[in-house]
Motif scaffolding. Structure first.
Motif, short mmCIF file in Angstrom:
data_model
loop_
_atom_site.label_atom_id
_atom_site.label_comp_id
_atom_site.label_asym_id
_atom_site.label_seq_id
_atom_site.Cartn_x
_atom_site.Cartn_y
_atom_site.Cartn_z
N TRP A 79 0.85 -1.19 0.00
CA TRP A 79 0.00 0.00 0.00
C TRP A 79 0.89 1.24 0.00
O TRP A 79 1.88 1.31 0.72
N SER A 80 0.53 2.26 -0.77
CA SER A 80 1.26 3.53 -0.77
C SER A 80 0.54 4.51 0.14
O SER A 80 -0.60 4.28 0.55
N ILE A 81 1.19 5.64 0.45
CA ILE A 81 0.54 6.67 1.28
C ILE A 81 -0.69 7.21 0.56
O ILE A 81 -1.73 7.45 1.19
N SER A 82 -0.58 7.37 -0.76
CA SER A 82 -1.72 7.84 -1.55
C SER A 82 -2.90 6.87 -1.43
O SER A 82 -4.05 7.28 -1.28
N PHE A 83 -2.58 5.56 -1.46
CA PHE A 83 -3.62 4.54 -1.36
C PHE A 83 -4.26 4.55 0.03
O PHE A 83 -5.47 4.38 0.18
N ILE A 84 -3.44 4.78 1.06
CA ILE A 84 -3.96 4.86 2.44
C ILE A 84 -4.93 6.02 2.56
O ILE A 84 -6.02 5.90 3.15
N ASN A 85 -4.54 7.19 2.03
CA ASN A 85 -5.42 8.36 2.08
C ASN A 85 -6.74 8.09 1.37
O ASN A 85 -7.81 8.46 1.86
N THR A 86 -6.65 7.42 0.23
CA THR A 86 -7.87 7.06 -0.51
C THR A 86 -8.74 6.12 0.32
O THR A 86 -9.97 6.30 0.38
N ALA A 87 -8.11 5.13 0.94
CA ALA A 87 -8.85 4.16 1.77
C ALA A 87 -9.58 4.86 2.91
O ALA A 87 -10.75 4.56 3.19
N ILE A 88 -8.91 5.81 3.56
CA ILE A 88 -9.53 6.54 4.68
C ILE A 88 -10.66 7.42 4.18
O ILE A 88 -11.75 7.46 4.78
N ASP A 89 -10.44 8.10 3.05
CA ASP A 89 -11.50 8.96 2.49
C ASP A 89 -12.72 8.15 2.09
O ASP A 89 -13.87 8.55 2.35
N ARG A 90 -12.49 6.99 1.46
CA ARG A 90 -13.61 6.14 1.04
C ARG A 90 -14.36 5.59 2.25
O ARG A 90 -15.59 5.47 2.24
N PHE A 91 -13.63 5.23 3.29
CA PHE A 91 -14.28 4.72 4.50
C PHE A 91 -15.16 5.81 5.13
O PHE A 91 -16.29 5.55 5.53
N SER A 92 -14.62 7.02 5.18
CA SER A 92 -15.37 8.16 5.72
C SER A 92 -16.64 8.39 4.92
O SER A 92 -17.72 8.65 5.48
N LYS A 93 -16.53 8.29 3.60
CA LYS A 93 -17.69 8.49 2.71
C LYS A 93 -18.75 7.42 2.95
O LYS A 93 -19.95 7.71 3.03
N VAL A 94 -18.30 6.16 3.07
CA VAL A 94 -19.23 5.04 3.30
C VAL A 94 -19.96 5.22 4.64
O VAL A 94 -21.17 5.01 4.73
N VAL A 95 -19.22 5.62 5.67
CA VAL A 95 -19.81 5.82 7.00
C VAL A 95 -20.87 6.92 6.94
O VAL A 95 -21.98 6.77 7.49
N PHE A 96 -20.55 8.03 6.28
CA PHE A 96 -21.49 9.15 6.20
C PHE A 96 -22.78 8.73 5.47
O PHE A 96 -23.89 9.01 5.94
N LYS A 97 -22.63 8.05 4.33
CA LYS A 97 -23.81 7.61 3.57
C LYS A 97 -24.67 6.65 4.39
O LYS A 97 -25.90 6.71 4.37
N HIS A 98 -23.98 5.74 5.12
CA HIS A 98 -24.70 4.78 5.95
C HIS A 98 -25.49 5.49 7.05
O HIS A 98 -26.68 5.21 7.26
N LEU A 99 -24.86 6.42 7.76
CA LEU A 99 -25.53 7.13 8.86
C LEU A 99 -26.65 8.01 8.35
O LEU A 99 -27.67 8.20 9.03
N GLU A 100 -26.48 8.53 7.13
CA GLU A 100 -27.54 9.34 6.52
C GLU A 100 -28.75 8.47 6.20
O GLU A 100 -29.90 8.86 6.46
N ARG A 101 -28.49 7.29 5.65
CA ARG A 101 -29.59 6.35 5.34
C ARG A 101 -30.31 5.92 6.61
O ARG A 101 -31.53 5.74 6.62
#
Length: 274
Positions: A79-101
């Protein structure tokens, strides 16, 4: 609100994790989630999810031990640092969508969620990236040491004849190590002829040639002869173009020819048995 979020995410942890995996699989150029075995992807994703939810569940920063343990694994997986940042951003997005639903986050409490989100995600991001950087540096240094040790060893192949295969780029630091190992090996093995094999050296420039000439001179000073072998056509062309003087060097294009010359220099030859 914090309790609501914690309880909801704890209850739907698996759902969030699998939604995040799907997001990562759709990421352009992503390889880990597409090509690694399913059980490994799931295990790593479960660990990532537990790490991401640890500080929001406990209400405190993730421990250095937790982030370092995970960093060790993802460095190994590439994993690269760029990939880690993407993973964290995507996780944050998934959590927000889930809590909104789920109705936990809405227009009325969005500002409070945003504040919670900043206090949760950003410290976690810093902790993971810091652990990753430390682990990557440690791994890089270990690999560098291992490569240096493997690619600068003097190997006795016949009595009085030894070979040093050189692999990779030769910088000043490696040249120093090559010189030390070469001189120690020549004395210890009582080698009369040493073959420096540069087949695995991608580029021979003025600096590399200078280091090789120094090594040959040092070998001569302890009473041995030095042959430079593995000179490919493109390397020969570079040496001529740069005007590098190798007239004091015995050279051959291949290790096989170099070995034949080394045997002649020690008054021996290879004969076929009838």
């Amino acid at each position: 609100m914090n309790n609501q979020i914690i309880k909801n995410l704890q209850k739907h942890k698996e759902e969030v994790m699998y939604a995040w995996i799907e997001e990562m699989k759709n990421e352009k150029g992503e390889k880990f989630f597409q090509y690694m075995p399913e059980h490994l992807v799931e295990k790593t994703s479960r660990e990532f999810t537990a790490l991401m939810l640890s500080n929001i569940e406990e209400g405190e920063d993730v421990s250095d031990e937790q982030s370092m343990e995970f960093a060790t694994k993802i460095v190994r997986f590439g994993w690269s640092i760029s990939f880690i940042n993407t993973a964290i951003d995507r996780f944050s997005k998934v959590v927000f969508k889930h809590l909104e639903r789920e109705g936990v986050v809405n227009g009325e409490n969005y500002s409070r969620f945003f504040e919670l989100h900043l206090n949760w995600i950003e410290p976690l991001r810093r902790s993971i990236i810091q652990s990753y950087s430390l682990e990557w540096e440690r791994t890089f240094n270990l690999q560098k040491i291992a490569l240096q040790e493997l690619s600068a060893s003097l190997i006795p192949v016949f009595e009085k004849i030894s070979v040093m295969p050189l692999v990779g780029t030769i910088d000043t630091e490696r040249a120093k190590l090559i010189m030390e190992n070469l001189l120690e090996g020549v004395v210890e093995q009582r080698a009369e002829v040493v073959l420096l094999d540069i087949t695995g050296v991608p580029v021979v420039d003025t600096m590399v040639a200078h280091h090789l000439i120094q090594a040959a001179d040092a070998v001569r000073l302890v009473g041995s002869k030095c042959l430079l072998v593995g000179i490919r056509p493109e390397i020969a062309q570079t040496i001529v173009t740069l005007g590098i003087d190798l007239t004091d060097f015995l050279t051959t294009s291949t290790l096989q020819k170099g070995m034949e010359k080394a045997l002649r220099l020690t008054n021996r030859e290879i004969k076929e048995v009838e």
